[in-house]
Design an enzyme around this catalytic site. Sequence first.
Site, PDB file in Angstrom:
ATOM      1  N   ASP A 268       0.861  -1.172   0.000  1.00  0.00           N
ATOM      2  CA  ASP A 268       0.000   0.000   0.000  1.00  0.00           C
ATOM      3  C   ASP A 268       0.910   1.238   0.000  1.00  0.00           C
ATOM      4  OD1 ASP A 268      -2.156   1.681  -0.003  1.00  0.00           O
ATOM      5  OD2 ASP A 268      -3.221   0.702   1.632  1.00  0.00           O
ATOM      6  N   TRP A 269       0.288   2.392  -0.102  1.00  0.00           N
ATOM      7  CA  TRP A 269       1.009   3.662  -0.238  1.00  0.00           C
ATOM      8  C   TRP A 269       1.988   3.845   0.930  1.00  0.00           C
ATOM      9  CZ3 TRP A 269       0.083   7.505  -4.061  1.00  0.00           C
ATOM     10  CH2 TRP A 269       0.745   8.700  -3.850  1.00  0.00           C
TER      11      TRP A 269
END
Length: 740
Positions: A268-269
């Site tokens: 994820d980011w």
Amino acid sequence: MAIQNDREFGIPQSTEEKVSELIQRMNLDEKIGQMSQLQAGCGHIPDHLADDIRHGRVGSVLNEVNVDVVNELQRISIEETRLGIPLLIGRDVIHGFKTVFPIPLGLAASWDPQLIKQTCRISAQEAASCGVNWTFAPMIDISRDPRWGRVAESLGEDPYLCATLGAAMVDGFQGDKLSEKGAIAACAKHFAAYGAAEAGKDYNTVNVPENELRNVYLRPFKKLADSGVASFMTAFCDLNGVPATGNSWLLDDVLRKEWDYRGLLVSDWDSVIELSVHGFTHNDKESACEAVNAGVDMEMASRSYKHHLQQLVDEGRVDLPQIDRMVARILTLKFDLGLFDNPYTSAADYPALVNVDHLEVAQQSAAKSCVLLKNDNQVLPLNADQMSSIAVIGPLADDDYEQLGTWVFDGDPHHSVTCKAAIERLVGDKLDVRYCKGLQTTRSESCEQFSEALELAAQCDATVVVVGEESFMSGEAHSRASIDLPGQQVALIDALAKEGKPLIVVVMAGRPLTIENILDKADSILYAWHPGTMGGPAIADLLFGFQAPSGKLPVTFPRAVGQIPIYYAHKNTGRPVSDVNCLSMADIPERPEQTSLGMASFHLDVNYRPLFPFGYGLSYTCFEYSGIRMARQQVALGGQVEIVADIKNTGHCAGEEVVQLYIRDLVGSVTRPVKELKGFQRVLLQPGEQKTITFTLHTDELAFYGRDMQLNTEPGSFQAWVGGDSDARLMIDFDIYDDE
Ligand code: BGC
């Protein structure tokens, strides 16, 4: 050009061969480049990004949807790099692109996999026409805590429903083949158990025992892995002490080895570099090491792979064959998407954005998502021929943006049709449609517009008040500790109720709200979630009976926050509560003895039942269930369980009902839920019509992970219920036996 170079080498046979040939030609820098996903410039190409692409340091870009810019990014990647490898272009296409469908939790309330598949097909086509080839959806995190803002983006609390609808979404996004026009790669996220964040606070710690993890939280992911979802995304959270992005048990032992998942795994980011913020690693270099060794193929946003992988390989802490396997998965997806044949997009090859067909599906899906929670004295549907005026009130009655909900990067509110506009369009020629806001926003504390609202209500034959919470109150990092209707909305409803006119409350929200306090004020309550672009027309059609509501809750509605987590598939406990052994504060004498109180599992200060159970939803007609039966109530392991029941429309109008099958496994090597959804069917019934519904299950579908963490169906006694919600009472017993 690299593509031509490939042709000079002669075209290898299979994708596997093409990938391995390409990998042999890549240096380590280029391999690490493929493992990096960078944020785009949103409408332009920053020099540093162009430079990184040119030097082979980028495998994927996210958040660029200007087709000319995307084509230019692809051109640089193809024509100006040594090997000419195209880019994956990622975007969060969560519940629509330009045409916005209901939020995923709303879509889940339709219990309609075919329709949901269609919404994703349209989303994929619209996004693909702008050059996007990869969406970060569906989110299949089981969500049993409505305080969590991302419950809006989820498919609810139940593993079976979530897996079934999640698979339909993948089918819609990916089509029959990823290389076909309009297909984009899907992504099962967030692996895993992100929805179990303590206290419903986003990003918070998750502790879920392995057995519960496997039986509940991992089930939808396993289903999607088996049905060919192109990618997985790791979760931000720390799972049982090991952050998901560095969790080699989860990512390697379970996902790769046990499930044999071959698709791409993206972080994820910034979740790779956040491993050190969790206190799991000392610095970005260690984070890169943990993430790669756990099996995260591509790093989103942060750049720890770029900065440290080379050195980690030199130090012998990361294996080259491991890197090659990871790059192979990335390249395989690019081949599967047909990007090596043609990475460019021409919008003219696709249907127009937000065209009438797309809007039609947006309207249908919004209509099927709405759940009728209450309808006293059949106030709904309204009959425009027997009224002369209607008051449309509320902060969300005419707000084209807020009805779209969370995660609408590309949705354009100018396409939205609000409730007010739709009611005017639908019945404006017959009725005087009068509007005022009543409250400036859902959070307003000022009641200064109340008098105008009350005056309108007094003058009209009925009032529709559209309340709820704005888009930003749910979604990522937007959790709430109180999930009441915010601001002075309850006071507005109280005041309107006193006018004595039929009062219909429409709720637009990204989660179940605690709305017991308006229950006896409203004659009817229609729960519309955030319904998207065509929310208004869908709601207007339902209010005036052009369609009957048929949505069913994909989550349990609590009465009070203190009941959370509250979900239908709970365990029985050693002291289950029932109507007989529960107490309320009012029953308790002034100085009671401790042991004289009901010794059961409940709260003293709130009714133990949920406000509305999972699966619940009314129609404008009534359905009667009867005749539950099985040809064989003794079923051998490996055989088929067949449960049959009759359903009749006993009312005066046609209606669609979602018929639900629940099972209980009475005794297990680990305790089993009191009910588990195992099937559902949507049926349309004319007034007076009766249908026979059959559910057929293989005994494998009754399997669960036992004490030994193996997936088995344990022989023994079961119960099955068929009905219109998880409180279904029509029950039959059966046994599974082992004839070996
Ligand atoms: C979210 C993901 C999303 C990603 C890219 C993150 O903050 O958790 O679900 O796909 O951003 O936008």
